[in-house]
Design an enzyme around this catalytic site. Structure first.
Site, PDB file in Angstrom:
ATOM      1  N   HIS A  90      37.965  31.702  40.006  1.00 55.04           N
ATOM      2  CA  HIS A  90      37.967  32.562  39.447  1.00 55.04           C
ATOM      3  C   HIS A  90      37.859  32.490  38.082  1.00 55.04           C
ATOM      4  CE1 HIS A  90      40.227  36.033  39.514  1.00 55.04           C
ATOM      5  NE2 HIS A  90      40.124  37.084  40.355  1.00 55.04           N
ATOM      6  N   LYS A 112      44.452  37.507  46.767  1.00 56.94           N
ATOM      7  CA  LYS A 112      45.003  36.849  45.908  1.00 56.94           C
ATOM      8  C   LYS A 112      46.044  36.628  46.710  1.00 56.94           C
ATOM      9  CE  LYS A 112      42.981  39.538  41.618  1.00 56.94           C
ATOM     10  NZ  LYS A 112      42.749  39.891  40.776  1.00 56.94           N
ATOM     11  N   GLY A 170      41.846  43.466  36.580  1.00 62.38           N
ATOM     12  CA  GLY A 170      42.910  44.177  36.856  1.00 62.38           C
ATOM     13  C   GLY A 170      43.531  44.891  36.174  1.00 62.38           C
ATOM     14  N   GLU A 174      41.473  34.241  37.597  1.00 60.12           N
ATOM     15  CA  GLU A 174      42.695  33.165  37.328  1.00 60.12           C
ATOM     16  C   GLU A 174      42.982  31.634  37.770  1.00 60.12           C
ATOM     17  OE1 GLU A 174      44.095  36.489  40.017  1.00 60.12           O
ATOM     18  OE2 GLU A 174      43.673  37.894  38.658  1.00 60.12           O
ATOM     19  N   GLU A 225      32.447  38.762  36.591  1.00 62.76           N
ATOM     20  CA  GLU A 225      33.589  39.098  36.012  1.00 62.76           C
ATOM     21  C   GLU A 225      34.299  38.987  34.859  1.00 62.76           C
ATOM     22  OE1 GLU A 225      35.829  39.449  40.056  1.00 62.76           O
ATOM     23  OE2 GLU A 225      36.583  37.925  39.209  1.00 62.76           O
ATOM     24  N   SER A 242      37.735  45.881  38.305  1.00 64.69           N
ATOM     25  CA  SER A 242      38.915  46.811  38.550  1.00 64.69           C
ATOM     26  C   SER A 242      37.994  47.775  39.359  1.00 64.69           C
ATOM     27  CB  SER A 242      38.600  47.802  37.329  1.00 64.69           C
ATOM     28  OG  SER A 242      40.555  46.967  36.800  1.00 64.69           O
ATOM     29  N   ASN A 267      39.156  39.890  47.103  1.00 66.75           N
ATOM     30  CA  ASN A 267      40.038  38.817  46.659  1.00 66.75           C
ATOM     31  C   ASN A 267      41.712  39.710  46.613  1.00 66.75           C
ATOM     32  OD1 ASN A 267      41.717  36.984  45.487  1.00 66.75           O
ATOM     33  ND2 ASN A 267      40.769  37.187  43.851  1.00 66.75           N
TER      34      ASN A 267
HETATM   35  C1  PEP Z   1      39.600  39.900  40.997  1.00 64.20           C
HETATM   36  O1  PEP Z   1      40.106  39.410  40.779  1.00 64.20           O
HETATM   37  O2  PEP Z   1      38.495  39.467  41.620  1.00 64.20           O
HETATM   38  C2  PEP Z   1      39.228  41.473  40.533  1.00 64.20           C
HETATM   39  C3  PEP Z   1      38.523  41.672  40.542  1.00 64.20           C
HETATM   40  O3  PEP Z   1      40.129  41.914  40.684  1.00 64.20           O
HETATM   41  P1  PEP Z   1      40.761  43.622  39.771  1.00 64.20           P
HETATM   42  O4  PEP Z   1      39.708  44.739  41.305  1.00 64.20           O
HETATM   43  O5  PEP Z   1      41.958  43.991  40.641  1.00 64.20           O
HETATM   44  O6  PEP Z   1      39.952  43.962  38.453  1.00 64.20           O
END
Ligand code: PEP
Length: 250
Positions: free
Chosen positions: A95, A11, A173, A97, A167, A212, A9
């Site tokens: 997601h 973003k 992040g 976000e 998630e 992460s 992803n």
């Molecule tokens: C995401 O935004 O789907 C995600 C898992 O981000 P990150 O790997 O940076 O934590």
């Protein structure tokens, strides 16, 4: 046997130059003996560029979101049907976000999930709890609520051609990762909830972990029984790291 999926992803990151370099970097580094399916989800504006560059190859294309509307006076929106024209196999919906920054409700996410299916692509439905919700012992209740919104609209059959991504919001992040055990517990809960409705769908559906994921922790997460791949944010922007995570998928 579920084929693992590792999806990047990207973003709000990219430029024509970066898309070209990152896609070639990933393609060059993927091992031909890998087990996992690979997908990348660039911003909408780069889907055509990515489609052309990936044509004939094995990396699938996905979008990061779509409108809950099909067409009409909705300035700035992009419909699932439009996205399909660019060769996408997947669309991420819900997601964290989108849920937290853009205040998307469970009902809106459920509508988007349906739009993706109507347009014959696979939704990657993101679910997950905040740190506060986890600390209050509400992880399962929150995830149930997020799944129920989709089940109410699309029914259990809606999950036949779909992917779920667990998630935890506190791990996205932030550099904090759920331990393999913490993640496995939630993945088993999700699969168990679906199994109560339809065992075949529950056994088939891929449940990805996101939060992460890095080359260093990917293997221990991906080897858990109910973790069928990863949704990768930050590490998906580095070809070397992303390819290493794909390799960890077997
Ligand atoms: C995401 O935004 O789907 C995600 C898992 O981000 P990150 O790997 O940076 O934590």
């Amino acid at each position: 046997m579920r084929k693992p999926l590792v999806a990047g992803n990207w973003k709000l990151n990219g430029s024509t130059e970066m898309v070209s370099a990152l896609l070639s970097g990933i393609s060059q580094r993927l091992s031909t003996s890998r087990n996992a399916e690979v997908a990348v989800c660039p911003p909408f504006i780069y889907l055509e560029q990515a489609r052309q560059q990936l044509e004939g190859g094995e990396i699938a294309l996905g979008a990061q979101d779509c409108s809950d509307q099909q067409a009409g006076a909705y300035t700035g929106e992009v419909s699932a049907e439009m996205i399909r024209e660019f060769g996408c196999r997947y669309i991420i919906v819900g997601h964290s976000e989108r849920r937290h920054i853009y205040m998307e409700s469970d009902a809106m996410v459920a509508t988007k999930f349906d739009r993706v299916r109507e347009s014959r692509m696979m939704p990657i439905l993101c679910v997950g709890e905040t740190l506060e919700e986890r600390e209050e012992g509400r992880t399962q209740a929150v995830i149930s609520r997020q799944l129920d919104a989709v089940l109410d609209r699309s029914g259990t059959a809606g999950f036949r051609d779909a992917v779920i991504a667990y998630e935890p919001v506190w791990a996205i992040g932030t550099g904090k990762t759920a331990t393999p055990d913490q993640a496995q517990q939630v993945h088993a809960f999700i699969r168990g909830k679906l199994a109560g409705l339809d065992e075949e769908i529950a056994a088939r559906i891929r449940i990805l972990y996101g939060g992460s994921v890095k080359p260093e922790n990917a293997r221990s997460l991906l080897q858990e029984n109910d973790i069928d791949g990863g949704l990768i944010g930050g590490a998906a922007l580095k070809a070397e790291d992303f390819a290493a995570i794909v390799a960890a998928g077997g």
